[in-house]
Enzyme design. Structure first.
Site, mmCIF file in Angstrom:
data_model
loop_
_atom_site.group_PDB
_atom_site.id
_atom_site.type_symbol
_atom_site.label_atom_id
_atom_site.label_comp_id
_atom_site.label_asym_id
_atom_site.label_seq_id
_atom_site.Cartn_x
_atom_site.Cartn_y
_atom_site.Cartn_z
ATOM 1 N N TRP A 1 1.141 -36.745 -19.442
ATOM 2 C CA TRP A 1 -0.015 -36.749 -20.341
ATOM 3 C C TRP A 1 0.173 -37.656 -21.539
ATOM 4 C CZ3 TRP A 1 -3.918 -35.598 -17.685
ATOM 5 C CH2 TRP A 1 -3.843 -34.631 -16.686
ATOM 6 N N ASP B 1 -1.121 -33.609 -28.997
ATOM 7 C CA ASP B 1 -1.909 -33.014 -27.921
ATOM 8 C C ASP B 1 -1.286 -31.650 -27.630
ATOM 9 O OD1 ASP B 1 -3.002 -32.182 -25.515
ATOM 10 O OD2 ASP B 1 -2.419 -33.955 -24.369
ATOM 11 N N LYS C 1 -6.769 -23.815 -20.771
ATOM 12 C CA LYS C 1 -5.492 -23.195 -20.433
ATOM 13 C C LYS C 1 -5.283 -21.916 -21.241
ATOM 14 C CE LYS C 1 -4.301 -27.862 -19.512
ATOM 15 N NZ LYS C 1 -4.271 -27.898 -18.060
HETATM 16 N N1 PLP Z 1 -3.234 -33.063 -22.057
HETATM 17 C C1 PLP Z 1 -2.544 -32.113 -21.420
HETATM 18 C C2 PLP Z 1 -1.283 -31.594 -22.029
HETATM 19 C C3 PLP Z 1 -3.006 -31.597 -20.203
HETATM 20 O O1 PLP Z 1 -2.324 -30.635 -19.564
HETATM 21 C C4 PLP Z 1 -4.205 -32.108 -19.656
HETATM 22 C C5 PLP Z 1 -4.737 -31.592 -18.375
HETATM 23 O O2 PLP Z 1 -4.186 -30.774 -17.718
HETATM 24 C C6 PLP Z 1 -4.871 -33.120 -20.346
HETATM 25 C C7 PLP Z 1 -4.385 -33.561 -21.543
HETATM 26 C C8 PLP Z 1 -6.151 -33.703 -19.812
HETATM 27 O O3 PLP Z 1 -7.149 -32.779 -19.979
HETATM 28 P P1 PLP Z 1 -8.608 -32.945 -19.295
HETATM 29 O O4 PLP Z 1 -8.413 -32.717 -17.847
HETATM 30 O O5 PLP Z 1 -9.389 -31.871 -19.989
HETATM 31 O O6 PLP Z 1 -9.092 -34.301 -19.603
#
Ligand code: PLP
Length: 368
Positions: free
Chosen positions: A106, A175, A199
């Site tokens: 991520w 994040d 989550k």
């Molecule tokens: N950041 C993290 C830590 C994630 O676990 C995720 C998705 O699982 C994301 C960002 C991306 O999120 P989205 O699918 O809502 O764009």
């Protein structure tokens, strides 16, 4: 026939507290005796305004968010913020550059997206595998960076920070999508925190962005207006139609967290739950293995292999099959990592986790 009890260990969208689902069910058709559903409610109505206010107040209370921070409820998911962060913050300094500490999928994706808008100094681009957080003394941060970015919990790899990275005076951005409200956080140490809700704090559709006020108003010209923090904060997240129902679900989850002792209580339970699984892995003489360094093993997502460090395909298939027969679902690891991954978000109970631990012990005894 009695219905099988299901335990959802999915990485997200993930398990919600049963009481939240039941309340949402009860209120779905007729919210608060208004004769309509939240799904049908105008986002500009006073009734929806009450839901927004309640959600923000609960969040401010749970995280002790200082008054000089804005809270926004936006669409676009975590990935939307991979763009939103650089579009709003990379122009804070003339050089238009940012440091990205990459410790998994991520943060790597976020860094790649930021490269569209400025210079990105990727720290640790060449880790062989994402199983550790290299010593901060080895980080070469750029003194003219507009911000330092990291992902607090890498959901795919199970790598979680248990310390606050030192941004050396630059704005710190995190994040927290997969460990938001799983423990207390000192918001005042950050310029910006964001988290997708699906989550730990609700369902897909809404992303929380908490940003220090002085960072508003620096968006690049090309920033789409719906991602412009100044515009969204200035309109209380109502510049355009917000994800109303997802915000409502979040309000119920936040209330549930509050009624269950807040972030400190969540942290205690999350430590207890993750220890149940890591202890079995550690004492299995290599039958189960987790590749992540002890110091940064995630409390939220526990990746592990069955039958040795590279996993035994047949045993792993048997493990999943047995789990599924016991009602334990979504334990398969991310396709890029393989093996298993047990996600132990706030709504997963100690009893749920104990059931998995018992099954792991049983499986070990049978196959070791
Ligand atoms: N950041 C993290 C830590 C994630 O676990 C995720 C998705 O699982 C994301 C960002 C991306 O999120 P989205 O699918 O809502 O764009």
């Amino acid at each position: 026939m009695e219905k099988k009890q299901i335990i959802n260990f999915g990485p997200g969208p993930a398990k919600l507290p049963q009481s939240v689902l039941l309340r949402a069910q009860q209120e779905l058709v007729d919210y608060n005796e208004l004769g309509i559903s939240v799904l049908e409610m105008s986002h500009r109505s006073s009734d929806f305004n009450k839901i927004m206010t309640k959600t923000e107040t609960l969040l401010r209370d749970l995280l002790n968010i200082p008054d000089n921070y804005k809270v926004m409820f936006l669409q676009g998911g975590g990935s939307g913020q991979f763009s939103g962060v650089p579009l709003n913050l990379i122009g804070l300094k003339e050089d238009r550059c940012a440091d990205y500490i990459v410790t998994g999928t991520w943060s790597s994706r976020a860094a790649k997206e930021a490269e569209k808008y400025g210079k990105v100094n990727v720290i640790h681009p060449k880790l062989d595998s994402y199983t550790k957080i290299p010593d901060p003394s080895s980080w070469t941060l750029n003194p003219s960076a507009s911000y330092v970015y990291y992902c607090c919990n890498e959901t795919v790899h199970g790598v979680e920070y248990n310390f606050l990275p030192d941004a050396h005076g630059a704005v710190l951005v995190s994040d927290m999508s997969s460990n938001f409200l799983s423990r207390p956080v000192d918001v005042s140490k950050y310029g910006l925190i964001y988290a997708g809700a699906q989550k730990n704090v609700g369902c897909a559709g809404v992303t929380v962005v908490i940003v220090r006020e002085d960072l508003l108003g620096h968006a690049l010209n090309e920033c789409p207006i719906i991602l412009d923090y100044k515009v969204q904060a200035g309109n209380n997240s109502l510049y355009n139609t917000p994800p109303c129902f997802s915000i409502y679900i979040m309000s119920l989850v936040l209330e549930w967290i509050k009624n269950n002792g807040g972030t400190a209580a969540m942290e205690t339970l999350n430590k207890q739950k993750s220890s149940l699984i890591y202890d079995i892995i550690n004492s299995s003489a290599g039958f189960y293995s987790c590749p992540v360094d002890d110091a940064c093993r995630s409390r939220m997502n526990v990746p592990f292999r069955v039958g040795g460090p590279d996993g035994d395909e047949t045993l792993e298939a048997q493990f999943l099959d047995g789990a599924s027969k016991r009602g334990m679902i979504s334990l398969k690891g991310h396709r890029s990592v393989g093996g298993m991954r047990a996600s132990l978000y706030n709504a997963v109970t100690v009893e749920d986790t104990q059931a998995l631990a018992n099954y792991m012990k049983e499986f070990l005894k049978e196959h070791q």
